[in-house]
Design an enzyme around this catalytic site. Structure first.
Site, PDB file in Angstrom:
ATOM      1  N   ASP A  21      40.489  51.659  49.116  1.00  0.00           N
ATOM      2  CA  ASP A  21      40.970  50.732  50.154  1.00  0.00           C
ATOM      3  C   ASP A  21      39.823  49.845  50.636  1.00  0.00           C
ATOM      4  OD1 ASP A  21      42.589  49.539  52.103  1.00  0.00           O
ATOM      5  OD2 ASP A  21      43.492  51.425  52.701  1.00  0.00           O
ATOM      6  N   HIS A 212      47.458  57.339  57.728  1.00  0.00           N
ATOM      7  CA  HIS A 212      46.502  56.350  57.201  1.00  0.00           C
ATOM      8  C   HIS A 212      46.499  55.173  58.181  1.00  0.00           C
ATOM      9  CE1 HIS A 212      44.896  53.979  53.585  1.00  0.00           C
ATOM     10  NE2 HIS A 212      45.301  53.004  54.374  1.00  0.00           N
ATOM     11  N   CYS A 245      44.474  45.542  53.010  1.00  0.00           N
ATOM     12  CA  CYS A 245      45.306  45.116  51.889  1.00  0.00           C
ATOM     13  C   CYS A 245      45.214  43.601  51.740  1.00  0.00           C
ATOM     14  CB  CYS A 245      46.753  45.526  52.148  1.00  0.00           C
ATOM     15  SG  CYS A 245      47.889  44.855  50.935  1.00  0.00           S
ATOM     16  N   ASN A 254      39.987  50.022  57.652  1.00  0.00           N
ATOM     17  CA  ASN A 254      40.562  51.346  57.933  1.00  0.00           C
ATOM     18  C   ASN A 254      39.837  51.944  59.123  1.00  0.00           C
ATOM     19  OD1 ASN A 254      41.045  50.925  54.951  1.00  0.00           O
ATOM     20  ND2 ASN A 254      42.101  52.860  55.248  1.00  0.00           N
TER      21      ASN A 254
HETATM   22  N1  COA Z   1      47.488  47.828  35.305  1.00  0.00           N
HETATM   23  C1  COA Z   1      47.042  46.831  34.528  1.00  0.00           C
HETATM   24  N2  COA Z   1      47.747  45.747  34.221  1.00  0.00           N
HETATM   25  C2  COA Z   1      49.001  45.675  34.699  1.00  0.00           C
HETATM   26  C3  COA Z   1      49.534  46.676  35.510  1.00  0.00           C
HETATM   27  C4  COA Z   1      48.718  47.785  35.823  1.00  0.00           C
HETATM   28  N3  COA Z   1      49.134  48.776  36.612  1.00  0.00           N
HETATM   29  N4  COA Z   1      50.770  46.329  35.858  1.00  0.00           N
HETATM   30  C5  COA Z   1      51.006  45.140  35.290  1.00  0.00           C
HETATM   31  N5  COA Z   1      49.943  44.761  34.587  1.00  0.00           N
HETATM   32  C6  COA Z   1      49.760  43.527  33.835  1.00  0.00           C
HETATM   33  C7  COA Z   1      50.830  43.277  32.835  1.00  0.00           C
HETATM   34  O1  COA Z   1      50.498  43.890  31.610  1.00  0.00           O
HETATM   35  C8  COA Z   1      50.847  41.773  32.753  1.00  0.00           C
HETATM   36  O2  COA Z   1      49.739  41.336  31.980  1.00  0.00           O
HETATM   37  P1  COA Z   1      49.776  39.931  31.199  1.00  0.00           P
HETATM   38  O3  COA Z   1      49.895  38.861  32.240  1.00  0.00           O
HETATM   39  O4  COA Z   1      48.475  39.916  30.484  1.00  0.00           O
HETATM   40  O5  COA Z   1      50.968  40.032  30.324  1.00  0.00           O
HETATM   41  C9  COA Z   1      50.574  41.343  34.161  1.00  0.00           C
HETATM   42  O6  COA Z   1      49.872  42.445  34.766  1.00  0.00           O
HETATM   43  C10 COA Z   1      51.807  41.040  34.956  1.00  0.00           C
HETATM   44  O7  COA Z   1      52.716  42.120  34.811  1.00  0.00           O
HETATM   45  P2  COA Z   1      53.998  42.254  35.732  1.00  0.00           P
HETATM   46  O8  COA Z   1      54.702  43.524  35.407  1.00  0.00           O
HETATM   47  O9  COA Z   1      54.786  40.975  35.660  1.00  0.00           O
HETATM   48  O10 COA Z   1      53.342  42.470  37.120  1.00  0.00           O
HETATM   49  P3  COA Z   1      53.390  41.551  38.396  1.00  0.00           P
HETATM   50  O11 COA Z   1      52.606  40.313  38.197  1.00  0.00           O
HETATM   51  O12 COA Z   1      54.794  41.452  38.838  1.00  0.00           O
HETATM   52  O13 COA Z   1      52.581  42.480  39.418  1.00  0.00           O
HETATM   53  C11 COA Z   1      51.907  44.693  40.089  1.00  0.00           C
HETATM   54  C12 COA Z   1      53.055  43.757  39.768  1.00  0.00           C
HETATM   55  C13 COA Z   1      52.455  45.899  40.805  1.00  0.00           C
HETATM   56  C14 COA Z   1      51.252  45.119  38.801  1.00  0.00           C
HETATM   57  C15 COA Z   1      50.849  43.944  40.922  1.00  0.00           C
HETATM   58  O14 COA Z   1      51.486  43.254  41.954  1.00  0.00           O
HETATM   59  C16 COA Z   1      49.813  44.878  41.520  1.00  0.00           C
HETATM   60  O15 COA Z   1      49.020  45.474  40.802  1.00  0.00           O
HETATM   61  N6  COA Z   1      49.785  45.000  42.823  1.00  0.00           N
HETATM   62  C17 COA Z   1      48.862  45.898  43.484  1.00  0.00           C
HETATM   63  C18 COA Z   1      48.589  45.427  44.853  1.00  0.00           C
HETATM   64  C19 COA Z   1      47.656  46.372  45.564  1.00  0.00           C
HETATM   65  O16 COA Z   1      47.023  47.245  44.986  1.00  0.00           O
HETATM   66  N7  COA Z   1      47.538  46.173  46.891  1.00  0.00           N
HETATM   67  C20 COA Z   1      46.667  46.914  47.701  1.00  0.00           C
HETATM   68  C21 COA Z   1      47.038  48.325  47.864  1.00  0.00           C
HETATM   69  S1  COA Z   1      48.275  48.593  49.060  1.00  0.00           S
HETATM   70 ZN    ZN Z   2      45.090  50.947  53.829  1.00  0.00          ZN
END
Ligand code: COA
Ligand code: ZN
Length: 327
Positions: A21, A212, A245, A254
């Protein structure tokens, strides 16, 4: 009277989230070797759990794009559980290849925060996480679910208690070990925290429940007290108060681990955290991330770090005291 040397009372499980985080919200990319060294140092402090990194999309969270290298590079300490954040199936596959102890699945209790953070609605997230749970269950890896924005959403405002309870119920039915109630943008307040914690303890006594808190509005320690009063014994916290975030407007640090440990120990709780060692790590964070951190105890010193009286006043003071004693 309690002091900082003993603690010794009820055990509180401290879960350190700075490497995840904390670092996810920093502008600089902390080099992989430095991240590993940070986790290794934190592992020596007595935490029950350390959240090491997150297996999210590297486009979404570039600061943690080295999750595999970090997870595979750390030195494991017995008694410490190593957890990682997982938002979807792809993340779970990556994490499961790295010998994690716990997968911390994440979704938001609010529709709009879920969409902003994870690019999908809550039901889509729930379905993905259900598949992840089905995949992991039966392995040695424990499953926790972090519900973001459980006390308020930066876009919608109030998040109804019922919808939080509903998601807890659905995840509990899938057999997860634990649930974390996340105050992602510091919108929680003590009476609200007490109310939700009371219900969770009442209806899901078997769930390992973590709180949290973020200190965005200065209420994190007050909220901690409210949770403690309802029997909560697990808290996430971040050394130096780093964290936030990137997809929640206004999100900031945090609750600071060393400030929380300092308070809990004074109150007689047993955290098993080595406070001086942790304060040393906190002092080193500024050079890692390029700016000062917010911890109060590091800034002011512990309650028992006393000061020498100015010499010019000390003689007078002693003379007065002697005179008083002679009366
Ligand atoms: N690890 C690595 N790559 C990932 C992945 C993961 N967990 N999930 C998706 N991808 C990649 C896909 O392979 C794709 O790659 P490409 O563009 O090369 O083809 C790309 O990311 C987009 O995939 P998609 O399924 O369309 O994801 P998205 O763009 O809709 O994003 C999440 C969805 C969930 C993956 C993304 O929003 C995310 O990781 N969010 C995390 C936010 C976070 O951690 N916030 C703080 C904590 S609360
Ligand atoms: Zn947090």
């Amino acid at each position: 009277m309690s002091n900082l040397k003993t603690g010794g009372g009820k055990r509180i499980f401290m879960q350190e989230v700075c490497p995840r985080d904390g670092l996810q919200n920093e502008a600089v990319f902390v080099p992989t070797a430095e991240k590993i060294a940070l986790v290794n140092r934190l592992s020596q402090c007595g935490f029950a759990k350390v959240e090491v990194t997150s297996f999210t999309s590297p486009k979404a969270i570039p600061a943690l794009s080295d999750a595999e290298e970090v997870m595979k590079g750390i030195r494991r300490t017995e008694g410490v559980e190593y957890s990682v954040l997982v938002p979807n199936m792809r993340g779970a596959e990556r994490a499961m290849a790295c010998q994690i102890d716990e997968a911390n699945l994440v979704m938001s209790a609010s529709e709009s925060h879920n969409f902003t953070n994870l690019r999908m609605g809550r039901e889509a997230s729930f379905n993905q996480l259900s598949q992840v749970i089905a995949e992991i269950k039966g392995s040695e890896v424990a499953i926790n679910v972090s519900l973001s924005a459980a006390f308020g959403c930066p876009f919608e405002g109030d998040v109804p208690e019922n919808s939080v309870m509903n998601f807890i119920d659905r995840f509990a039915s899938l057999g997860v070990r634990g649930i974390t109630l996340c105050d992602t943008t510091g919108m929680a307040y003590p009476t609200q925290v007490a109310s939700l914690c009371q219900k969770v303890k009442k209806y899901f006594p078997e769930l390992e429940t973590t709180l949290h808190f973020h200190d965005t509005r200065g209420l994190a320690l007050a909220n901690t007290l409210a949770a403690l009063s309802e029997g909560i014994d697990r808290f996430d916290a971040s050394t130096g108060g780093l964290g936030g975030c990137p997809y929640a407007p206004g999100a900031s640090g945090n609750v600071c681990t060393e400030d929380m440990v300092h308070m809990l120990t004074l109150m007689g709780y047993e955290t098993q955290v080595d406070l001086p060692r942790l304060m040393g790590i906190s002092r080193g964070l500024a050079s890692l991330i390029g700016h000062e951190v917010h911890g109060s105890v590091v800034r002011a010193g512990k309650r028992d770090d006393l000061h020498v009286m100015p010499e010019s006043l000390e003689q007078n003071f002693n003379a007065c005291r002697q005179a008083r004693e002679q009366v």
